[in-house]
Write an enzyme that holds these catalytic residues in place. Structure first.
Site, PDB file in Angstrom:
ATOM      1  N   SER A  38       0.834  -1.202   0.000  1.00  8.45           N
ATOM      2  CA  SER A  38       0.000   0.000   0.000  1.00  8.45           C
ATOM      3  C   SER A  38       0.875   1.262   0.000  1.00  8.45           C
ATOM      4  O   SER A  38       1.619   1.493  -0.961  1.00  8.45           O
ATOM      5  CB  SER A  38      -0.957  -0.036   1.194  1.00  8.45           C
ATOM      6  OG  SER A  38      -1.958   0.940   1.069  1.00  8.45           O
TER       7      SER A  38
ATOM      8  N   HIS B 175      -7.815  -5.071  -1.004  1.00  7.24           N
ATOM      9  CA  HIS B 175      -6.675  -4.342  -0.470  1.00  7.24           C
ATOM     10  C   HIS B 175      -6.434  -4.792   0.978  1.00  7.24           C
ATOM     11  O   HIS B 175      -7.363  -4.973   1.752  1.00  7.24           O
ATOM     12  CB  HIS B 175      -6.977  -2.845  -0.498  1.00  7.24           C
ATOM     13  CG  HIS B 175      -5.793  -1.986  -0.203  1.00  7.24           C
ATOM     14  ND1 HIS B 175      -4.983  -1.487  -1.191  1.00  7.24           N
ATOM     15  CD2 HIS B 175      -5.288  -1.523   0.972  1.00  7.24           C
ATOM     16  CE1 HIS B 175      -4.022  -0.757  -0.644  1.00  7.24           C
ATOM     17  NE2 HIS B 175      -4.190  -0.771   0.669  1.00  7.24           N
TER      18      HIS B 175
ATOM     19  N   ASP C  89      -9.826  -3.995  -5.008  1.00 10.49           N
ATOM     20  CA  ASP C  89      -9.087  -2.893  -4.391  1.00 10.49           C
ATOM     21  C   ASP C  89      -9.330  -1.619  -5.190  1.00 10.49           C
ATOM     22  O   ASP C  89      -9.140  -1.615  -6.411  1.00 10.49           O
ATOM     23  CB  ASP C  89      -7.594  -3.248  -4.391  1.00 10.49           C
ATOM     24  CG  ASP C  89      -6.704  -2.160  -3.822  1.00 10.49           C
ATOM     25  OD1 ASP C  89      -7.219  -1.156  -3.303  1.00 10.49           O
ATOM     26  OD2 ASP C  89      -5.467  -2.332  -3.906  1.00 10.49           O
TER      27      ASP C  89
END
Length: 350
Positions: free
Chosen positions: A181, A306, A276
């Protein structure tokens, strides 16, 4: 505190339920998202039932506590290490996880959390797993967080830590940089900085569901950002509001680097998840790296969300994807010599 205990109890219940076939089937009927992993659907259904608070309603300090403890029952079990070493690069805390049978390779790892949340402790299970499976020493970096330290403080810390850790790698060892991320965002910056300033270019960069466009212009942000797939657009907006200082967000976004600045980029593993909001930019970033001449292994996970690394202790598909990242790291490091000799191309991993 009451909310945190509620979250922990609920997460433990989710872990049990995701191994219960009848509940997984029920959750699938309640959340009929075509293609979404059914165990993840069960976790999301529990989240809805529990009416857990939204991250964007919290102050940063409370959000850090909430995110660090909330999903821990769904994490991988912590793998034992031969040694765990705490040290500092200047004022930056680093924790090195040395696995049994360490090869001499080093992996500089940046945790996720939008530049606002996350920590060495919160990513402990993941970094231990990476070390155990790859036999590389994983150095987890506790870079400064916003809003106390806004952009580009985290990038500055990442660059400084990477450069210092690179000096510890033995002559026979390989050097990997990576993260999930926001950690993927930092990875892109670190690789670019090393390559354009004469530093040691990593042998491999690993970007796991990265954010590379702070302007949020990818279609998937709107397409997937308003459901309940763990990461939502209101959450991303909250992170950016705390992280970004001022000015044009394009200036801080790897996505807006000219194509020429991607020429000669390090070999890469890019990991994306189908549910995501950041999936489109991750897919596009893999293509841009490949077009710039890098060897790219693009691992697409259409049924996952995600943050799936933090679900790998309870979600079977997340564990498979996490293990595949480790396998790809090992195989790509073995192929580094031929890649550096000019063998370029794309090797999709399914």
């Amino acid at each position: 505190m009451v909310g945190l205990v509620k979250e922990q109890l609920m997460a433990a219940a989710v872990r049990r339920a995701m191994k219960t076939p009848w509940f997984v089937r029920l959750a699938g009927r309640q959340r009929p998202d075509p293609g979404l992993d059914r165990q993840i659907a069960a976790a999301l259904e529990f989240q809805r039932i529990a009416k857990l608070p939204d991250l964007e309603t919290m102050e940063p300090a409370a959000a850090r506590t909430y995110t660090e403890a909330g999903l821990s029952p769904l994490d991988l079990d912590p793998a034992p290490m031969a040694e765990v070493i705490d040290f500092r690069v200047g004022a930056i805390p680093v924790r090195a996880f040395v696995p049994r049978g360490a090869t001499g390779d080093w992996f500089v790892y940046f945790h996720g959390g939008g530049g606002v949340t996350g920590s060495i402790k919160g990513s402990d299970a993941v970094t231990r797993h990476l070390a155990e499976q790859t036999r590389a020493t994983v150095a987890s970096v506790d870079y400064r967080l916003a809003p106390e330290h806004k952009h580009p403080a985290g990038i500055d810390d990442a660059n400084a830590a990477y450069a210092a850790i690179a000096e510890r790698v033995p002559a026979h060892g390989k050097l990997v940089v990576g993260g999930d991320s926001f950690g993927g965002f930092l990875t892109a910056h670190v690789e670019h900085h090393a390559r354009t300033t004469g530093g040691r270019v990593p042998d491999l960069q690993v970007l796991i569901y990265p954010i590379v466009d702070l302007t949020l212009s990818s279609p998937s942000v709107e397409r997937l950002g308003h459901g309940r797939y763990l990461l939502t657009k209101p959450m991303i907006d909250w992170y950016l509001a705390h992280y970004w200082a001022s000015g044009d967000k394009r200036d801080g976004s790897p996505w807006f680097w000219p194509d020429a600045e991607l020429d000669g980029a390090a070999s890469a593993i890019v990991v994306t998840a189908g549910f995501d909001p950041l999936v489109d930019e991750g897919d596009a970033w893999a293509a841009r790296l490949r077009d710039g001449g890098a060897t790219v292994r693009h691992q697409q996970n259409p049924s996952l969300v995600h943050g799936f690394l933090s679900l790998a202790g309870a979600v079977d598909a997340a564990r498979v994807a996490t293990d595949r990242i480790c396998t790809d790291i090992v195989s790509m490091l073995r192929a580094t010599a031929s890649a550096n000799s000019g063998m370029r191309g794309s090797q999709p991993s399914r």
